[in-house]
Design an enzyme around this catalytic site. Structure first.
Site, PDB file in Angstrom:
ATOM      1  N   GLY A 153       0.825  -1.198   0.000  1.00 35.80           N
ATOM      2  CA  GLY A 153       0.000   0.000   0.000  1.00 35.80           C
ATOM      3  C   GLY A 153       0.861   1.250   0.000  1.00 35.80           C
ATOM      4  CB  SER A 174      -0.930  -8.093   0.326  1.00 35.26           C
ATOM      5  OG  SER A 174      -1.473  -7.514  -0.845  1.00 35.26           O
ATOM      6  CB  THR A 233       7.575  -0.158  11.030  1.00 37.58           C
ATOM      7  OG1 THR A 233       7.202  -0.272   9.651  1.00 37.58           O
ATOM      8  CG2 THR A 233       9.095  -0.253  11.154  1.00 37.58           C
ATOM      9  NE  ARG A 235      -1.593  -0.873  15.028  1.00 42.32           N
ATOM     10  CZ  ARG A 235      -1.144   0.322  14.656  1.00 42.32           C
ATOM     11  NH1 ARG A 235       0.126   0.448  14.289  1.00 42.32           N
ATOM     12  NH2 ARG A 235      -1.955   1.361  14.644  1.00 42.32           N
ATOM     13  CD  GLU A 264       3.562  -0.789  21.032  1.00 46.15           C
ATOM     14  OE1 GLU A 264       2.972   0.321  21.037  1.00 46.15           O
ATOM     15  OE2 GLU A 264       4.016  -1.312  20.006  1.00 46.15           O
ATOM     16  CG  HIS A 283       4.530   2.078  18.223  1.00 40.89           C
ATOM     17  ND1 HIS A 283       3.388   1.369  18.518  1.00 40.89           N
ATOM     18  CD2 HIS A 283       4.365   2.521  16.942  1.00 40.89           C
ATOM     19  CE1 HIS A 283       2.561   1.386  17.472  1.00 40.89           C
ATOM     20  NE2 HIS A 283       3.147   2.083  16.509  1.00 40.89           N
TER      21      HIS A 283
END
Length: 322
Positions: A153, A174, A233, A235, A264, A283
Site C-alpha cells: 500500500g 498480500s 513497523t 503491528r 506497549e 514504536h
C-alpha cells in the site's frame, strides 16, 4: 472551566507545542507523560475530564471504561482510525469521537532506519566500539539483495521505492495484490512462500485485521533464509510472538528489527528484550515532530469545534453512523 486530558505523552513532546494556545478561553489542557494500564487508576485519573485526547492506540477505550467516565463528552484520537476505541459504545453514551490527520510516511522512514541498522550493524558496532572493541563483524550488502514487502500500500510502496534506489530486487505479496499493481510500484508479485524463501529482508506493511493477524506464523518463519532479517513497523500481532522468539533464539533467521510490540510500553522483563540479534525501538514510526504538530493542532481544532457545537472529523462506528 472545561478540562482536557492529553494522555500518553511519553516524551513530553505534545506539551511543548504551541498549538495549545489556540484552545478557547476557559479550556485547560492537562498533560500526562506516563501510561496507565489499571482500569481503576485510569478511571480515577480521567474521571474529572470532559474531553480526552489520546495518542493512537496507546490506551484502549472499550465500552467498560467509557461507561465509567460519565463526565466525558469528547474523545479525540490522533489518526482517523483507532481499533482500540469502541466508537459505537461511545456514541451510545453520548461521547463524540473525532480524529485527526497524520503524516503518512514516517513509518516508511523508520523501516529503513531498522533495515540499515540491521544490515550495516550500526547499533551493534556502536556498542562494541564504546566498550573498547574494534570491528566485531561485517555488514551486508543491499545492492543485489532481495527485499520482500508484505503489503504494497502507501507505506509498502514507499519502502519498495527506496529498496529499488539501493539496487535491490523487490518482491511483494498480500492477499489481494495483483501483478499489475505490483509492477506499477516496481515490484514483482509472488506467493507468500516464494517471498519468504527468497528475501534477504522481509518487511511488513499491513493493517491488522482478523485476516492478517499472525500472517507470519512459525511455519512461515521457517521458510526464511537463516541469513534474512524481519522488520515490523506496522503491528506486532501480524507476527506470532512465540514463533518469532523461537526463530531468533534458534537462529531460523539472522535477526529482527521491531518498532511495534505485543505489549506497549514493554515491561523490563519482557522476553523480546532478551532475544538475540534484535534492533528494538519503542514504536517511533509515527512519532515525529511534523506528525505531532499536525495531529495535535487538529486535536485542538476538534476541541474548539465541538465546544462551538460543530464537531469536525467525527469517526463513524462499525454501524457506519457518525
Amino acid at each position: 472551566m472545561v478540562r482536557v486530558a492529553v494522555i500518553d505523552d511519553y516524551a513530553g513532546a505534545a506539551a511543548t507545542l504551541g498549538c495549545w494556545a489556540d484552545l478557547p478561553d476557559g479550556v485547560e489542557a492537562v498533560f500526562f507523560d506516563d501510561h496507565v494500564t489499571d482500569p481503576d487508576e485510569l478511571v480515577e485519573r480521567l474521571g474529572p475530564f470532559e474531553a480526552v485526547i489520546a495518542m493512537r492506540e496507546r490506551t484502549p477505550f472499550p465500552a467498560a471504561l467509557l461507561e465509567r467516565l460519565p463526565a466525558l463528552r469528547l474523545l479525540v484520537t490522533t489518526g482517523m482510525h483507532n481499533a482500540a476505541v469502541d466508537i459505537d459504545a461511545a456514541r451510545d453514551l453520548g461521547v463524540t469521537v473525532c480524529g485527526t490527520r497524520l503524516k503518512p510516511y514516517p513509518a516508511a522512514e523508520m523501516t529503513w532506519a531498522l533495515i540499515l541498522g540491521l544490515m550495516k550493524r550500526t547499533c551493534a558496532e556502536d556498542a562494541a566500539l564504546r566498550s573498547g572493541v574494534w570491528q566485531t563483524g561485517v555488514g551486508g550488502d543491499l545492492d543485489g539483495a532481495v527485499l520482500g514487502v508484505v503489503g504494497l500500500g502507501k507505506l509498502g510502496s514507499r519502502v519498495a521505492a527506496v529498496g529499488r534506489a539501493f539496487g535491490m530486487e523487490v518482491l511483494a505479496w498480500s492477499q489481494n495484490l495483483t501483478p499489475e499493481r505490483a509492477a506499477r510500484e516496481g515490484a514483482r508479485a509472488v506467493s507468500k512462500e516464494e517471498l519468504l524463501r527468497r528475501s534477504d529482508v522481509v518487511t511488513l506493511h499491513l493493517r491488522l485485521s482478523g485476516r492478517t493477524r499472525s500472517v507470519l506464523s512459525g511455519p512461515d518463519l521457517r521458510l526464511m533464509k537463516p541469513t534474512a532479517y524481519l522488520v515490523n513497523t506496522s503491528r506486532a500481532p501480524l507476527v506470532e510472538e512465540e514463533a518469532l522468539l523461537t526463530a531468533l533464539h534458534e537462529g531460523w533467521i539472522a535477526g529482527a528489527g521491531l518498532d511495534v510490540h505485543h505489549q506497549e510500553p514493554l515491561p523490563p522483563d519482557h522476553p523480546v528484550l532478551r532475544a538475540p540479534n534484535t534492533l528494538l525501538t519503542p514504536h517511533l514510526g509515527y512519532a515525529t515532530h511534523g506528525t505531532f504538530e499536525l495531529c495535535y493542532s487538529d486535536a485542538v481544532e476538534c476541541v474548539s469545534a465541538f465546544l462551538a457545537g460543530e464537531p469536525v472529523r467525527v469517526l463513524p462506528g462499525k454501524s457506519g453512523a457518525a
